[in-house]
Design a protein around this motif. Structure first.
Motif, PDB file in Angstrom:
ATOM      1  N   LEU A  75      16.334  52.251  74.735  1.00 44.30           N
ATOM      2  CA  LEU A  75      15.775  51.461  75.719  1.00 44.30           C
ATOM      3  C   LEU A  75      14.860  52.120  76.552  1.00 44.30           C
ATOM      4  O   LEU A  75      14.230  51.587  77.322  1.00 44.30           O
ATOM      5  CB  LEU A  75      16.445  50.038  76.308  1.00 44.30           C
ATOM      6  CG  LEU A  75      17.147  49.096  75.466  1.00 44.30           C
ATOM      7  CD1 LEU A  75      17.957  48.374  76.466  1.00 44.30           C
ATOM      8  CD2 LEU A  75      16.235  48.477  74.539  1.00 44.30           C
ATOM      9  N   PHE A 116      12.563  50.974  69.616  1.00 44.11           N
ATOM     10  CA  PHE A 116      13.821  51.163  69.990  1.00 44.11           C
ATOM     11  C   PHE A 116      14.404  52.571  69.751  1.00 44.11           C
ATOM     12  O   PHE A 116      15.474  52.879  69.806  1.00 44.11           O
ATOM     13  CB  PHE A 116      14.723  50.020  69.625  1.00 44.11           C
ATOM     14  CG  PHE A 116      14.507  48.896  70.118  1.00 44.11           C
ATOM     15  CD1 PHE A 116      14.907  48.345  71.152  1.00 44.11           C
ATOM     16  CD2 PHE A 116      13.935  48.001  69.211  1.00 44.11           C
ATOM     17  CE1 PHE A 116      14.321  47.081  71.659  1.00 44.11           C
ATOM     18  CE2 PHE A 116      13.462  46.701  69.877  1.00 44.11           C
ATOM     19  CZ  PHE A 116      13.794  46.182  70.794  1.00 44.11           C
ATOM     20  N   PHE A 176      19.517  54.486  68.790  1.00 42.78           N
ATOM     21  CA  PHE A 176      18.921  53.177  69.648  1.00 42.78           C
ATOM     22  C   PHE A 176      18.865  53.833  71.068  1.00 42.78           C
ATOM     23  O   PHE A 176      19.788  54.209  71.572  1.00 42.78           O
ATOM     24  CB  PHE A 176      19.617  52.134  69.151  1.00 42.78           C
ATOM     25  CG  PHE A 176      19.339  51.007  70.037  1.00 42.78           C
ATOM     26  CD1 PHE A 176      18.397  50.051  69.333  1.00 42.78           C
ATOM     27  CD2 PHE A 176      19.864  50.565  71.170  1.00 42.78           C
ATOM     28  CE1 PHE A 176      18.233  48.800  70.037  1.00 42.78           C
ATOM     29  CE2 PHE A 176      19.502  49.365  71.916  1.00 42.78           C
ATOM     30  CZ  PHE A 176      18.750  48.448  71.338  1.00 42.78           C
TER      31      PHE A 176
END
Length: 264
Positions: free
Chosen positions: A46, A32, A44
Motif C-alpha cells: 500500500l 498495489f 502486495f
C-alpha cells in the motif's frame, strides 16, 4: 437458432466489456504492486497510496479538479433550471447559443477562452478554469434537465402556491423533487466531463493545474504508480456514486409501481 443468437449476443457483450474494463482492472491491480514499474509483480503493498496522500502537488491538483467539477456542475444545473422559466423565444436563442461549446472542437473552445481571458484581463487561473468548465458543461446539463422540466406540469407549482406555499417552498418541496432524476443525471454528466477535460483546461488556465494537466506534464517521464492509486480511488468513487443513484432510481420506480397497483 434462438439459443445460438443469444449466445453470440452474450459473447459480444462480454468481449466488449472485457475490452473496456480489462485495462482499468490491470491498473487497479498494479496500484498495489510494490515495484515501481508495471513490468513485474514483486508483492502486495500500500506504499503507493501512502505516497499519494503525502504528495502535496497531486493533492493540490486533486482539490482543484474536484472543486471545479462540483462548482461548475452545480452552477450549470442551476442555470439549466432557470433557463426553463424564460420566455420561449429567449429560451430558444440561449439554447442554440449554449450548444456551441458542444459542437466546436475542444481545441477551438480552449483557444477561444485563452484569447477571451487575455482580452478581459482575467489572470486568476482558478477563475478562468471555472468559467471555462461552466460554459462547456451547460449544454450537456440542458439536454438532461430540460426534457424532465418539459414533462413536469406547471400546474404543480401553481397548486403548491394555492395551498399556501411560498415560491421558494413550492420550488423546494414540489418542483425540484419532480425533476430530481434529470438534475442528478445532468449533475453527474457535468461532473464527469469536468473531471475528464484536458484541452480546454490546458488553454484556458494558467498558474494552476488540475489532474489532467498534471498527468500530461509528467507523462513524458513515465507515469508514477501513485497515479495508478489515484485512478483506482477515483474509479471506485465514481462507480459507487453511480450504483447509489441507480439503486435509488430503481427503488423509487418500484415504489411508484406498488402505489399504482394499490390504486387499481
Amino acid at each position: 437458432m434462438k439459443k445460438l443468437r443469444s449466445f453470440f449476443k452474450g459473447t459480444n457483450l462480454g468481449l466488449m466489456l472485457l475490452f473496456l474494463y480489462a485495462p482499468i482492472l490491470v491498473l487497479m491491480v498494479y496500484s498495489f504492486n510494490e515495484a515501481k514499474t508495471m513490468g513485474n509483480w514483486t508483492g502486495f503493498s500500500l506504499k503507493w497510496y501512502q505516497a499519494l496522500f503525502a504528495d502535496s502537488t497531486i493533492m493540490d491538483a486533486l482539490w482543484v479538479t474536484l472543486s471545479v467539477a462540483v462548482i461548475s456542475a452545480l452552477v450549470a444545473t442551476i442555470l439549466a433550471i432557470g433557463l426553463h422559466s424564460m420566455k420561449k423565444r429567449r429560451r430558444a436563442v440561449i439554447e442554440n447559443i449554449s450548444q456551441l461549446p458542444m459542437v466546436n472542437p475542444d481545441l477551438v473552445t480552449g483557444i477561444s477562452f485563452m484569447m477571451l481571458f487575455a482580452l478581459m484581463g482575467i489572470r486568476d487561473g482558478y477563475t478562468r478554469m471555472l468559467i471555462a468548465h461552466i460554459t462547456f458543461n451547460i449544454p450537456y446539463v440542458i439536454f438532461s434537465v430540460l426534457p424532465k422540466l418539459r414533462q413536469s406540469s406547471n400546474r404543480l407549482y401553481e397548486a403548491a402556491m394555492d395551498l399556501g406555499c411560498t415560491p421558494w417552498m413550492a420550488l423546494q418541496k414540489v418542483v425540484i423533487p419532480d425533476i430530481m432524476p434529470g438534475i442528478v443525471s445532468g449533475f453527474i454528466l457535468a461532473f464527469t466531463l469536468s473531471l475528464d477535460d484536458f484541452v480546454v483546461s490546458w488553454f484556458a488556465t494558467s498558474g494552476i493545474q488540475n489532474l489532467s494537466i498534471y498527468i500530461y506534464s509528467i507523462a513524458r517521464r513515465g507515469i508514477s504508480p501513485k497515479i495508478n492509486a489515484l485512478s483506482t480511488l477515483m474509479f471506485v468513487a465514481v462507480i459507487t456514486l453511480l450504483l447509489i443513484v441507480n439503486l435509488r432510481s430503481l427503488k423509487e420506480e418500484r415504489e411508484a409501481e406498488k402505489a399504482a397497483a394499490k390504486r387499481l
